[in-house]
Design a protein around this motif. Structure first.
Motif, PDB file in Angstrom:
ATOM      1  N   GLN A   4     -11.051  -6.671  -0.978  1.00 25.58           N
ATOM      2  CA  GLN A   4     -12.279  -7.470  -0.997  1.00 25.58           C
ATOM      3  C   GLN A   4     -12.038  -8.939  -0.670  1.00 25.58           C
ATOM      4  O   GLN A   4     -12.696  -9.822  -1.219  1.00 25.58           O
ATOM      5  N   THR A   5     -11.068  -9.209   0.218  1.00 22.51           N
ATOM      6  CA  THR A   5     -10.840 -10.564   0.707  1.00 22.51           C
ATOM      7  C   THR A   5     -10.927 -10.552   2.232  1.00 22.51           C
ATOM      8  O   THR A   5     -10.971  -9.484   2.846  1.00 22.51           O
ATOM      9  N   SER A   6     -10.889 -11.712   2.823  1.00 22.58           N
ATOM     10  CA  SER A   6     -10.915 -11.789   4.291  1.00 22.58           C
ATOM     11  C   SER A   6      -9.615 -11.300   4.921  1.00 22.58           C
ATOM     12  O   SER A   6      -9.545 -11.067   6.116  1.00 22.58           O
ATOM     13  N   ASN A   7      -8.557 -11.115   4.099  1.00 23.88           N
ATOM     14  CA  ASN A   7      -7.274 -10.619   4.595  1.00 23.88           C
ATOM     15  C   ASN A   7      -7.198  -9.101   4.659  1.00 23.88           C
ATOM     16  O   ASN A   7      -6.221  -8.553   5.154  1.00 23.88           O
ATOM     17  N   CYS A   8      -8.190  -8.408   4.136  1.00 20.68           N
ATOM     18  CA  CYS A   8      -8.191  -6.946   4.142  1.00 20.68           C
ATOM     19  C   CYS A   8      -8.356  -6.452   5.577  1.00 20.68           C
ATOM     20  O   CYS A   8      -9.282  -6.844   6.284  1.00 20.68           O
ATOM     21  N   ALA A   9      -7.432  -5.588   5.999  1.00 21.86           N
ATOM     22  CA  ALA A   9      -7.450  -5.074   7.380  1.00 21.86           C
ATOM     23  C   ALA A   9      -8.557  -4.050   7.611  1.00 21.86           C
ATOM     24  O   ALA A   9      -8.987  -3.837   8.747  1.00 21.86           O
ATOM     25  N   HIS A  10      -9.042  -3.413   6.547  1.00 19.57           N
ATOM     26  CA  HIS A  10     -10.040  -2.349   6.684  1.00 19.57           C
ATOM     27  C   HIS A  10     -11.155  -2.489   5.642  1.00 19.57           C
ATOM     28  O   HIS A  10     -11.347  -1.605   4.805  1.00 19.57           O
ATOM     29  N   PRO A  11     -11.889  -3.582   5.669  1.00 16.06           N
ATOM     30  CA  PRO A  11     -12.866  -3.853   4.607  1.00 16.06           C
ATOM     31  C   PRO A  11     -13.981  -2.814   4.495  1.00 16.06           C
ATOM     32  O   PRO A  11     -14.533  -2.625   3.424  1.00 16.06           O
ATOM     33  N   LYS A  12     -14.301  -2.103   5.571  1.00 15.17           N
ATOM     34  CA  LYS A  12     -15.394  -1.124   5.521  1.00 15.17           C
ATOM     35  C   LYS A  12     -14.990   0.174   4.835  1.00 15.17           C
ATOM     36  O   LYS A  12     -15.849   0.914   4.375  1.00 15.17           O
ATOM     37  N   VAL A  13     -13.698   0.458   4.763  1.00 14.53           N
ATOM     38  CA  VAL A  13     -13.252   1.709   4.131  1.00 14.53           C
ATOM     39  C   VAL A  13     -12.414   1.486   2.877  1.00 14.53           C
ATOM     40  O   VAL A  13     -12.090   2.440   2.170  1.00 14.53           O
ATOM     41  N   ALA A  14     -12.047   0.267   2.588  1.00 15.22           N
ATOM     42  CA  ALA A  14     -11.208  -0.031   1.423  1.00 15.22           C
ATOM     43  C   ALA A  14     -11.928   0.348   0.137  1.00 15.22           C
ATOM     44  O   ALA A  14     -13.030  -0.117  -0.126  1.00 15.22           O
ATOM     45  N   SER A  15     -11.293   1.223  -0.647  1.00 14.60           N
ATOM     46  CA  SER A  15     -11.873   1.658  -1.913  1.00 14.60           C
ATOM     47  C   SER A  15     -10.805   2.361  -2.751  1.00 14.60           C
ATOM     48  O   SER A  15      -9.671   2.534  -2.309  1.00 14.60           O
ATOM     49  N   GLU A  16     -11.172   2.789  -3.925  1.00 10.80           N
ATOM     50  CA  GLU A  16     -10.239   3.481  -4.806  1.00 10.80           C
ATOM     51  C   GLU A  16      -9.678   4.726  -4.119  1.00 10.80           C
ATOM     52  O   GLU A  16     -10.402   5.474  -3.468  1.00 10.80           O
ATOM     53  N   GLY A  17      -8.370   4.917  -4.225  1.00  8.02           N
ATOM     54  CA  GLY A  17      -7.728   6.089  -3.649  1.00  8.02           C
ATOM     55  C   GLY A  17      -7.281   5.937  -2.206  1.00  8.02           C
ATOM     56  O   GLY A  17      -6.560   6.771  -1.686  1.00  8.02           O
ATOM     57  N   ILE A  18      -7.670   4.867  -1.538  1.00  5.82           N
ATOM     58  CA  ILE A  18      -7.300   4.639  -0.143  1.00  5.82           C
ATOM     59  C   ILE A  18      -6.031   3.788  -0.103  1.00  5.82           C
ATOM     60  O   ILE A  18      -5.879   2.838  -0.850  1.00  5.82           O
ATOM     61  N   MET A  19      -5.111   4.147   0.801  1.00  2.00           N
ATOM     62  CA  MET A  19      -3.879   3.377   0.995  1.00  2.00           C
ATOM     63  C   MET A  19      -3.744   3.030   2.467  1.00  2.00           C
ATOM     64  O   MET A  19      -4.242   3.742   3.324  1.00  2.00           O
ATOM     65  N   CYS A  20      -3.069   1.920   2.776  1.00  2.00           N
ATOM     66  CA  CYS A  20      -2.813   1.573   4.173  1.00  2.00           C
ATOM     67  C   CYS A  20      -1.487   0.827   4.300  1.00  2.00           C
ATOM     68  O   CYS A  20      -0.869   0.474   3.300  1.00  2.00           O
ATOM     69  N   THR A  21      -1.069   0.575   5.516  1.00  2.00           N
ATOM     70  CA  THR A  21       0.241  -0.036   5.750  1.00  2.00           C
ATOM     71  C   THR A  21       0.259  -1.542   5.514  1.00  2.00           C
ATOM     72  O   THR A  21       1.321  -2.149   5.544  1.00  2.00           O
ATOM     73  N   VAL A  22      -0.874  -2.168   5.285  1.00  2.00           N
ATOM     74  CA  VAL A  22      -0.893  -3.602   4.989  1.00  2.00           C
ATOM     75  C   VAL A  22      -1.138  -3.858   3.503  1.00  2.00           C
ATOM     76  O   VAL A  22      -1.448  -4.963   3.093  1.00  2.00           O
ATOM     77  N   TRP A  23      -0.957  -2.822   2.685  1.00  2.00           N
ATOM     78  CA  TRP A  23      -1.111  -2.946   1.241  1.00  2.00           C
ATOM     79  C   TRP A  23      -0.132  -3.979   0.705  1.00  2.00           C
ATOM     80  O   TRP A  23       1.023  -4.026   1.085  1.00  2.00           O
ATOM     81  N   TYR A  24      -0.596  -4.851  -0.190  1.00  2.00           N
ATOM     82  CA  TYR A  24       0.242  -5.874  -0.797  1.00  2.00           C
ATOM     83  C   TYR A  24      -0.099  -5.958  -2.273  1.00  2.00           C
ATOM     84  O   TYR A  24      -1.256  -6.106  -2.626  1.00  2.00           O
ATOM     85  N   PRO A  25       0.900  -5.874  -3.153  1.00  2.00           N
ATOM     86  CA  PRO A  25       0.608  -5.808  -4.598  1.00  2.00           C
ATOM     87  C   PRO A  25       0.017  -7.098  -5.141  1.00  2.00           C
ATOM     88  O   PRO A  25       0.292  -8.181  -4.647  1.00  2.00           O
ATOM     89  N   ARG A  26      -0.809  -6.951  -6.159  1.00  2.00           N
ATOM     90  CA  ARG A  26      -1.298  -8.129  -6.876  1.00  2.00           C
ATOM     91  C   ARG A  26      -0.117  -8.747  -7.583  1.00  2.00           C
ATOM     92  O   ARG A  26       0.753  -8.052  -8.072  1.00  2.00           O
ATOM     93  N   ASN A  27      -0.054 -10.068  -7.646  1.00  2.00           N
ATOM     94  CA  ASN A  27       1.120 -10.722  -8.236  1.00  2.00           C
ATOM     95  C   ASN A  27       0.951 -11.108  -9.688  1.00  2.00           C
ATOM     96  O   ASN A  27       1.801 -11.747 -10.267  1.00  2.00           O
ATOM     97  N   SER A  28      -0.161 -10.738 -10.305  1.00  2.00           N
ATOM     98  CA  SER A  28      -0.298 -11.008 -11.732  1.00  2.00           C
ATOM     99  C   SER A  28      -0.936  -9.807 -12.407  1.00  2.00           C
ATOM    100  O   SER A  28      -1.743  -9.102 -11.830  1.00  2.00           O
ATOM    101  N   ALA A  29      -0.583  -9.589 -13.652  1.00  2.00           N
ATOM    102  CA  ALA A  29      -1.091  -8.459 -14.420  1.00  2.00           C
ATOM    103  C   ALA A  29      -2.507  -8.752 -14.891  1.00  2.00           C
ATOM    104  O   ALA A  29      -2.848  -9.889 -15.200  1.00  2.00           O
ATOM    105  N   VAL A  30      -3.317  -7.727 -14.939  1.00  2.00           N
ATOM    106  CA  VAL A  30      -4.673  -7.847 -15.451  1.00  2.00           C
ATOM    107  C   VAL A  30      -4.656  -7.397 -16.893  1.00  2.00           C
ATOM    108  O   VAL A  30      -4.189  -6.317 -17.217  1.00  2.00           O
ATOM    109  N   SER A  31      -5.162  -8.250 -17.802  1.00  2.00           N
ATOM    110  CA  SER A  31      -5.162  -7.854 -19.216  1.00  2.00           C
ATOM    111  C   SER A  31      -6.525  -7.374 -19.635  1.00  2.00           C
ATOM    112  O   SER A  31      -7.509  -7.705 -19.143  1.00  2.00           O
TER     113      SER A  31
END
Length: 83
Positions: A56-83
């Motif tokens: 959900q950012t402008s850096n997402c390569a596939h914003p129209k299909v990005a959703s839960e369960g979808i993976m792609c080759t430009v995946w990048y992990p979040r750098n902070s834990a969500v509490s």
């Protein structure tokens, strides 16, 4: 608490065969660190869009299909834990 990736050979794109740095052309171990570090993305089944820092950012390569369960080759992990 923020979690960060270790910028060591084990997480680097240049680390080959668990022993060689293709950038420096030397033998290294996975725990060594240098200034040529380049993150190596490795996909796992549980690493979907919801865990991607680009979701959900402008850096997402596939914003129209990005959703839960979808993976792609430009995946990048979040750098902070969500509490």
């Amino acid at each position: 608490m923020d979690l960060k990736l270790a910028k060591c050979c084990g997480n680097c794109e240049f680390f080959l065969d668990g022993r060689i740095c293709s950038k420096k052309e030397i033998s290294v171990t996975q725990n060594q660190v240098c200034d040529a570090y380049e993150f190596k993305a490795v996909l796992h089944r549980e690493d979907d869009c919801l865990k991607c820092s680009k979701f959900q950012t402008s850096n997402c390569a596939h914003p129209k299909v990005a959703s839960e369960g979808i993976m792609c080759t430009v995946w990048y992990p979040r750098n902070s834990a969500v509490s």
